[in-house]
Scaffold this motif. Structure first.
Motif, PDB file in Angstrom:
ATOM      1  N   PRO A  12     -11.873   2.458  13.624  1.00 20.57           N
ATOM      2  CA  PRO A  12     -13.027   1.998  12.847  1.00 20.57           C
ATOM      3  C   PRO A  12     -12.550   1.318  11.570  1.00 20.57           C
ATOM      4  CG  PRO A  12     -12.678   4.326  12.476  1.00 20.57           C
ATOM      5  CD  PRO A  12     -11.689   3.926  13.546  1.00 20.57           C
ATOM      6  N   PRO A  13     -13.391   0.495  10.944  1.00 22.72           N
ATOM      7  CA  PRO A  13     -13.003  -0.131   9.681  1.00 22.72           C
ATOM      8  C   PRO A  13     -12.742   0.919   8.601  1.00 22.72           C
ATOM      9  CG  PRO A  13     -14.917  -1.226  10.617  1.00 22.72           C
ATOM     10  CD  PRO A  13     -14.704   0.021  11.420  1.00 22.72           C
ATOM     11  N   ALA A  14     -11.707   0.683   7.808  1.00 24.30           N
ATOM     12  CA  ALA A  14     -11.388   1.613   6.721  1.00 24.30           C
ATOM     13  C   ALA A  14     -12.345   1.446   5.552  1.00 24.30           C
ATOM     14  CB  ALA A  14      -9.952   1.392   6.256  1.00 24.30           C
ATOM     15  N   ARG A  15     -12.977   0.277   5.457  1.00 28.28           N
ATOM     16  CA  ARG A  15     -13.941   0.003   4.390  1.00 28.28           C
ATOM     17  C   ARG A  15     -15.288  -0.364   5.007  1.00 28.28           C
ATOM     18  NH1 ARG A  15      -9.804  -3.749   2.772  1.00 28.28           N
ATOM     19  NH2 ARG A  15      -8.448  -2.922   1.120  1.00 28.28           N
ATOM     20  N   ARG A  16     -16.340  -0.040   4.311  1.00 29.91           N
ATOM     21  CA  ARG A  16     -17.668  -0.435   4.774  1.00 29.91           C
ATOM     22  C   ARG A  16     -18.031  -1.847   4.356  1.00 29.91           C
ATOM     23  NH1 ARG A  16     -21.638   4.854   3.971  1.00 29.91           N
ATOM     24  NH2 ARG A  16     -20.444   6.277   5.331  1.00 29.91           N
ATOM     25  N   ASP A  17     -17.299  -2.387   3.372  1.00 27.94           N
ATOM     26  CA  ASP A  17     -17.620  -3.710   2.864  1.00 27.94           C
ATOM     27  C   ASP A  17     -16.496  -4.709   3.112  1.00 27.94           C
ATOM     28  OD1 ASP A  17     -15.843  -2.482   1.162  1.00 27.94           O
ATOM     29  OD2 ASP A  17     -16.750  -3.265  -0.677  1.00 27.94           O
ATOM     30  N   GLY A  18     -15.585  -4.398   4.006  1.00 25.57           N
ATOM     31  CA  GLY A  18     -14.459  -5.280   4.263  1.00 25.57           C
ATOM     32  C   GLY A  18     -14.779  -6.353   5.281  1.00 25.57           C
ATOM     33  N   SER A  59       0.811  -1.213   0.000  1.00 20.52           N
ATOM     34  CA  SER A  59       0.000   0.000   0.000  1.00 20.52           C
ATOM     35  C   SER A  59       0.846   1.266   0.000  1.00 20.52           C
ATOM     36  CB  SER A  59      -0.933   0.018   1.215  1.00 20.52           C
ATOM     37  OG  SER A  59      -0.216   0.216   2.422  1.00 20.52           O
ATOM     38  N   PHE A  60       2.150   1.142   0.284  1.00 22.46           N
ATOM     39  CA  PHE A  60       3.023   2.313   0.204  1.00 22.46           C
ATOM     40  C   PHE A  60       3.097   2.859  -1.222  1.00 22.46           C
ATOM     41  CE2 PHE A  60       4.782   0.610   4.207  1.00 22.46           C
ATOM     42  CZ  PHE A  60       4.775   1.778   4.960  1.00 22.46           C
ATOM     43  N   GLY A  61       2.694   2.052  -2.193  1.00 23.77           N
ATOM     44  CA  GLY A  61       2.707   2.517  -3.569  1.00 23.77           C
ATOM     45  C   GLY A  61       1.546   3.422  -3.915  1.00 23.77           C
ATOM     46  N   GLY A  62       0.596   3.598  -3.000  1.00 17.89           N
ATOM     47  CA  GLY A  62      -0.555   4.458  -3.265  1.00 17.89           C
ATOM     48  C   GLY A  62      -0.370   5.850  -2.708  1.00 17.89           C
ATOM     49  N   THR A  63      -0.859   6.840  -3.425  1.00 15.55           N
ATOM     50  CA  THR A  63      -0.700   8.230  -2.997  1.00 15.55           C
ATOM     51  C   THR A  63      -1.917   8.761  -2.249  1.00 15.55           C
ATOM     52  OG1 THR A  63      -1.505   8.956  -5.166  1.00 15.55           O
ATOM     53  CG2 THR A  63       0.888   8.773  -4.870  1.00 15.55           C
ATOM     54  N   THR A  64      -3.044   8.047  -2.310  1.00 14.71           N
ATOM     55  CA  THR A  64      -4.253   8.438  -1.586  1.00 14.71           C
ATOM     56  C   THR A  64      -4.764   7.243  -0.805  1.00 14.71           C
ATOM     57  OG1 THR A  64      -5.764   7.809  -3.373  1.00 14.71           O
ATOM     58  CG2 THR A  64      -4.862  10.052  -3.439  1.00 14.71           C
ATOM     59  N   ILE A  65      -5.641   7.507   0.160  1.00 15.62           N
ATOM     60  CA  ILE A  65      -6.211   6.418   0.952  1.00 15.62           C
ATOM     61  C   ILE A  65      -6.980   5.462   0.053  1.00 15.62           C
ATOM     62  CG2 ILE A  65      -7.984   5.886   2.667  1.00 15.62           C
ATOM     63  CD1 ILE A  65      -7.066   8.276   4.264  1.00 15.62           C
ATOM     64  N   GLU A  66      -7.743   5.997  -0.866  1.00 22.46           N
ATOM     65  CA  GLU A  66      -8.535   5.144  -1.754  1.00 22.46           C
ATOM     66  C   GLU A  66      -7.635   4.229  -2.583  1.00 22.46           C
ATOM     67  OE1 GLU A  66      -8.881   8.400  -1.424  1.00 22.46           O
ATOM     68  OE2 GLU A  66     -10.778   8.434  -0.305  1.00 22.46           O
ATOM     69  N   LYS A  67      -6.545   4.787  -3.103  1.00 19.71           N
ATOM     70  CA  LYS A  67      -5.621   3.997  -3.913  1.00 19.71           C
ATOM     71  C   LYS A  67      -4.923   2.942  -3.057  1.00 19.71           C
ATOM     72  CE  LYS A  67      -3.396   2.909  -7.651  1.00 19.71           C
ATOM     73  NZ  LYS A  67      -4.098   2.223  -8.745  1.00 19.71           N
ATOM     74  N   ARG A  68      -4.573   3.290  -1.846  1.00 16.78           N
ATOM     75  CA  ARG A  68      -3.914   2.321  -0.961  1.00 16.78           C
ATOM     76  C   ARG A  68      -4.836   1.149  -0.640  1.00 16.78           C
ATOM     77  NH1 ARG A  68      -2.175   7.396   2.714  1.00 16.78           N
ATOM     78  NH2 ARG A  68      -0.476   8.160   1.368  1.00 16.78           N
ATOM     79  N   LEU A  69      -6.085   1.443  -0.372  1.00 21.96           N
ATOM     80  CA  LEU A  69      -7.038   0.375  -0.084  1.00 21.96           C
ATOM     81  C   LEU A  69      -7.261  -0.503  -1.316  1.00 21.96           C
ATOM     82  CD1 LEU A  69      -9.655   2.345   2.046  1.00 21.96           C
ATOM     83  CD2 LEU A  69      -8.096   0.569   2.856  1.00 21.96           C
TER      84      LEU A  69
END
Length: 278
Positions: A183-189, A111-121
């Motif tokens: 809290p969970p980072a995703r609602r569907d995880g 996930s270090f390769g992502g520049t935003t939270i959405e991209k990291r997830l």
């Protein structure tokens, strides 16, 4: 007194039966060990409820650590050498858990390769492993094998067995910290689906893990300073990954919990080694 506790679609007849069901579910979730269905279970493979399982995770860690600990002790008894003994023990742990925690560490590192939270997830959900993940897995395996090899070179087999069992319990308890305090980072995880454990239950589990470490450590003759460092460093590792997840992802995922377990395992072993004479 008998109490009715709903679990897996069936009300169990007593508190100890509910406890046994929770322990069985926990071992199945965290490992590939063949745990048979209990007579009073309705669905042995139902999705576990983490708010209930937290209290038994230190004990499940002990069970999961039995094979790797036995492999290490037996290899030392056969005088295979500390490095081969350590490698066999780590291999036994990876086989026992199905590389569950290693997978979380690899995904977290990628996930270090992502520049935003959405991209990291998004990256963390990708089943392919990248350069960050591969590097993290290599380093983690090397550190675990190196730490166990150093341990095997400094202590007797019984002491090494106790250390592996303690670390197996402590690290899995520390791995709960992101799930409990974020809290969970995703609602569907998956972490959303299994529920968020209560902090009070986590502190109860932490107390059990600490008691296991103190009792096993004392019986094995581990130095009290070493036991204390294992407790402190595993807890600090869980806290560090919790704070990292809050900034990096805005919450927790199952992968973060796996990464926290791996870091806590390494930190606890290194902490013990710092007080053992070479």
């Amino acid at each position: 007194m008998s109490e009715q506790i709903e679990r897996g679609g069936r009300a169990t007849g007593s508190a100890w039966q509910a406890f046994a069901i929770d322990l069985a579910h926990c071992i199945r979730f965290y490992s590939r060990l063949p745990v048979p269905a209990l007579p009073w279970e309705q669905d042995a493979h139902a999705l576990p409820s983490f708010p209930r399982l937290v209290r038994v995770i230190p004990l499940a860690g002990l069970v999961i650590g039995l094979l790797p600990a036995a492999v290490l002790g037996f290899a030392m008894l056969l005088d295979l050498g500390p490095w081969l003994a350590a490698a066999l023990s780590v291999a036994a742990m990876v086989l026992t858990t199905g590389a569950l925690h290693e997978d979380g560490l690899g995904d977290t590192a990628d996930s270090f390769g992502g520049t935003t939270i959405e991209k990291r997830l998004e990256i963390m959900r990708d089943s392919r492993i990248g350069s960050f993940g591969a590097s993290a897995l290599f380093l983690a395996l090397a550190l675990r094998i190196g730490a166990l090899a150093t341990l095997a070179a400094r202590v007797d087999g019984e002491v090494a067995i106790a250390a592996v069992l303690i670390v197996a319990s402590l690290s899995r308890t520390a791995g709960l910290m992101p799930l409990v305090f974020l809290p969970p980072a995703r609602r569907d995880g998956l972490s959303q689906a299994v529920g968020q454990p209560a902090r009070e239950t986590f502190w109860f589990a932490a107390g059990i893990a600490g008691a296991i470490a103190v009792v096993l450590g004392a019986l094995a003759g581990l130095p009290s300073a070493g036991i204390a460092l294992m407790l402190v460093l595993s807890g600090l590792s869980g806290l560090a990954l919790t704070r990292f997840a809050a900034r990096h992802l805005g919450g927790q995922t199952g992968d973060i919990a796996g990464a926290a377990q791996q870091v806590a395992e390494i930190a606890a072993l290194i902490g013990l080694l710092t007080v053992l004479e070479a």
